[in-house]
Write a protein that holds these residues in place. Sequence first.
Motif, mmCIF file in Angstrom:
data_model
loop_
_atom_site.group_PDB
_atom_site.id
_atom_site.type_symbol
_atom_site.label_atom_id
_atom_site.label_comp_id
_atom_site.label_asym_id
_atom_site.label_seq_id
_atom_site.Cartn_x
_atom_site.Cartn_y
_atom_site.Cartn_z
ATOM 1 N N THR A 119 -2.023 20.795 0.486
ATOM 2 C CA THR A 119 -1.582 20.534 -0.612
ATOM 3 C C THR A 119 -1.002 18.470 0.180
ATOM 4 N N ALA A 120 -0.502 19.071 0.750
ATOM 5 C CA ALA A 120 -0.892 17.216 0.861
ATOM 6 C C ALA A 120 -1.176 16.339 0.997
ATOM 7 N N ALA A 121 -2.887 16.732 1.959
ATOM 8 C CA ALA A 121 -4.092 16.342 1.618
ATOM 9 C C ALA A 121 -3.746 15.808 -0.515
ATOM 10 N N LEU A 122 -4.055 16.854 -0.763
ATOM 11 C CA LEU A 122 -4.454 16.832 -2.178
ATOM 12 C C LEU A 122 -3.512 15.557 -2.680
ATOM 13 N N LEU A 123 -1.887 15.963 -2.546
ATOM 14 C CA LEU A 123 -1.450 14.302 -2.853
ATOM 15 C C LEU A 123 -1.915 12.882 -2.716
ATOM 16 N N GLU A 124 -2.423 13.173 -1.030
ATOM 17 C CA GLU A 124 -2.804 12.367 -0.046
ATOM 18 C C GLU A 124 -3.918 11.105 -0.655
ATOM 19 N N SER A 125 -5.220 12.292 -1.348
ATOM 20 C CA SER A 125 -5.899 11.786 -1.926
ATOM 21 C C SER A 125 -5.817 11.372 -3.397
ATOM 22 N N ALA A 126 -4.599 10.905 -3.723
ATOM 23 C CA ALA A 126 -4.320 10.701 -5.218
ATOM 24 C C ALA A 126 -3.511 9.310 -4.686
ATOM 25 N N GLY A 127 -3.631 8.808 -3.701
ATOM 26 C CA GLY A 127 -2.494 7.820 -2.770
ATOM 27 C C GLY A 127 -1.148 7.684 -2.840
ATOM 28 N N TYR A 128 -0.694 9.357 -3.374
ATOM 29 C CA TYR A 128 0.602 9.866 -2.903
ATOM 30 C C TYR A 128 1.288 9.896 -1.686
ATOM 31 N N VAL A 129 2.628 9.283 -1.289
ATOM 32 C CA VAL A 129 2.533 9.905 0.262
ATOM 33 C C VAL A 129 3.916 10.631 0.781
ATOM 34 N N VAL B 216 3.496 1.250 -0.453
ATOM 35 C CA VAL B 216 3.029 -0.363 -0.756
ATOM 36 C C VAL B 216 1.547 -1.013 -0.326
ATOM 37 N N ARG B 217 0.868 -0.616 0.714
ATOM 38 C CA ARG B 217 -0.101 -0.434 1.386
ATOM 39 C C ARG B 217 -1.289 0.205 0.743
ATOM 40 N N ARG B 218 -0.792 1.533 0.023
ATOM 41 C CA ARG B 218 -2.047 2.136 -0.835
ATOM 42 C C ARG B 218 -2.025 1.598 -2.374
ATOM 43 N N LYS B 219 -1.004 0.720 -2.757
ATOM 44 C CA LYS B 219 -1.023 0.364 -4.762
ATOM 45 C C LYS B 219 -0.572 -0.309 -4.787
ATOM 46 N N VAL B 220 -0.893 -1.392 -3.487
ATOM 47 C CA VAL B 220 -0.332 -2.921 -3.660
ATOM 48 C C VAL B 220 -1.688 -3.019 -2.930
ATOM 49 N N PRO B 221 -3.007 -2.967 -2.525
ATOM 50 C CA PRO B 221 -3.630 -3.139 -1.389
ATOM 51 C C PRO B 221 -3.783 -5.203 -1.274
ATOM 52 N N GLY B 222 -3.222 -5.697 -2.372
ATOM 53 C CA GLY B 222 -3.699 -6.453 -2.430
ATOM 54 C C GLY B 222 -2.472 -7.580 -1.938
ATOM 55 N N ALA B 223 -1.797 -7.349 -1.347
ATOM 56 C CA ALA B 223 -0.010 -7.720 -0.646
ATOM 57 C C ALA B 223 -0.516 -8.232 1.025
ATOM 58 N N ALA B 224 -0.104 -9.268 0.892
ATOM 59 C CA ALA B 224 -0.282 -9.691 2.549
ATOM 60 C C ALA B 224 0.429 -8.653 3.124
ATOM 61 N N HIS B 225 0.033 -8.314 4.504
ATOM 62 C CA HIS B 225 0.846 -7.401 5.283
ATOM 63 C C HIS B 225 2.154 -7.746 5.589
ATOM 64 N N ARG B 226 2.346 -9.369 6.313
ATOM 65 C CA ARG B 226 3.519 -9.293 6.337
ATOM 66 C C ARG B 226 4.362 -9.648 4.845
ATOM 67 N N LEU B 227 3.635 -9.776 3.764
ATOM 68 C CA LEU B 227 4.541 -9.720 2.689
ATOM 69 C C LEU B 227 5.100 -7.972 2.573
ATOM 70 N N ALA B 228 4.340 -7.515 2.760
ATOM 71 C CA ALA B 228 4.823 -5.893 2.820
ATOM 72 C C ALA B 228 5.586 -5.407 3.819
ATOM 73 N N GLN B 229 5.219 -5.970 4.348
ATOM 74 C CA GLN B 229 6.725 -5.773 5.684
ATOM 75 C C GLN B 229 7.513 -6.004 5.106
ATOM 76 N N GLU B 230 8.316 -7.574 5.171
ATOM 77 C CA GLU B 230 8.931 -7.831 4.556
ATOM 78 C C GLU B 230 9.938 -7.502 3.598
ATOM 79 N N VAL B 231 9.279 -7.423 2.015
ATOM 80 C CA VAL B 231 9.329 -6.473 0.558
ATOM 81 C C VAL B 231 10.513 -5.212 1.601
#
Length: 314
Positions: free
Chosen positions: A13-23, A213-228
């Motif tokens: 079930t957890a893998a099913l959610l993860e396969s759709a990007g739901y953490v 954030v990393r999964r849903k906004v893959p275009g965000a810079a790593h540092r930006l994602a961390q600080e957001v």
Amino acid sequence: MTAKPLPGTIDETAALLESAGYVADRSLATVLHLSLRMRRPLFLEGEAGVGKTEVAKVLSDTLGRDLIRLQCYEGLDVNSAVYEWNYSAQMIEIRVAEAAGDTDHKTLASSIFDERFLIKRPVLKALEPSLKGPPVLLIDELDRADEAFEAFLLEVLADSQVTIPELGTITAAEPPIVIITTNRTREIHDALKRRCLYHWVDYPDAARELEIVRRKVPGAAHRLAQEVVAFVQHLRAEEDLFKQPGVAETLDWATALSELNEIALDPDIASDTLGVLLKYQDDIERVRGSKVRQMVEDIRKDTARADHQPASIG
């Protein structure tokens, strides 16, 4: 198209959610697994924007089931949610019968109260059989509906059936997958909750929100994602806001800042874009300007301190 099998374990079930990007955390995966295996409705409660509705969408996508959504609102009644009769078509049927001289009232009554004239609303549609398997019925933001409406749902949730006085009881061959969400603007009656499995969907911790954030906004810079994420986590923990930002707002803000080609939080840009993150002017005024600048500085100090800590041995 045949129905896809339900996950057989909590891990599946957890893998099913993860396969759709739901953490999801383990507790949500567990109660969702039990809901699917026990064929019981799942009642998800929590603040707006934490991902309750998304669970139903993910199940629909990953299991290949139809998603039938009932969006609740004040004044919602059985005619809008379950069924109603096509009165104009019934009137035409009556006039045609009268013109033909067929005036037997009993025969006419049975003729006009036929499924041909039944308009099926979301709840009744969810009870219909499908080659894809039972659909996912999302009853979204139940707390927005009137308390009296909950009584209409009890029969559906307990027995996967509805009773139409003119036709009788219509029962699903297989119960739909029912997800009910509420933002807890009012309490839902115990009679309805007893028919469901319950789970409180909380705000994620920093690590899980960063992964989202990393999964849903893959275009965000790593540092930006961390600080957001660090900024939003601070707002929820430290600031007395009228409405705390949900995960949906975190994603929107990360997306907006990425669209502006930001690679890290800039205090001025952050202040100018707070309307993406916060939805009340009093909250924006409480945070913008010097408060934003101080928060960004603190985040960077904490990050630098963490980077220079020696790795633990053992």
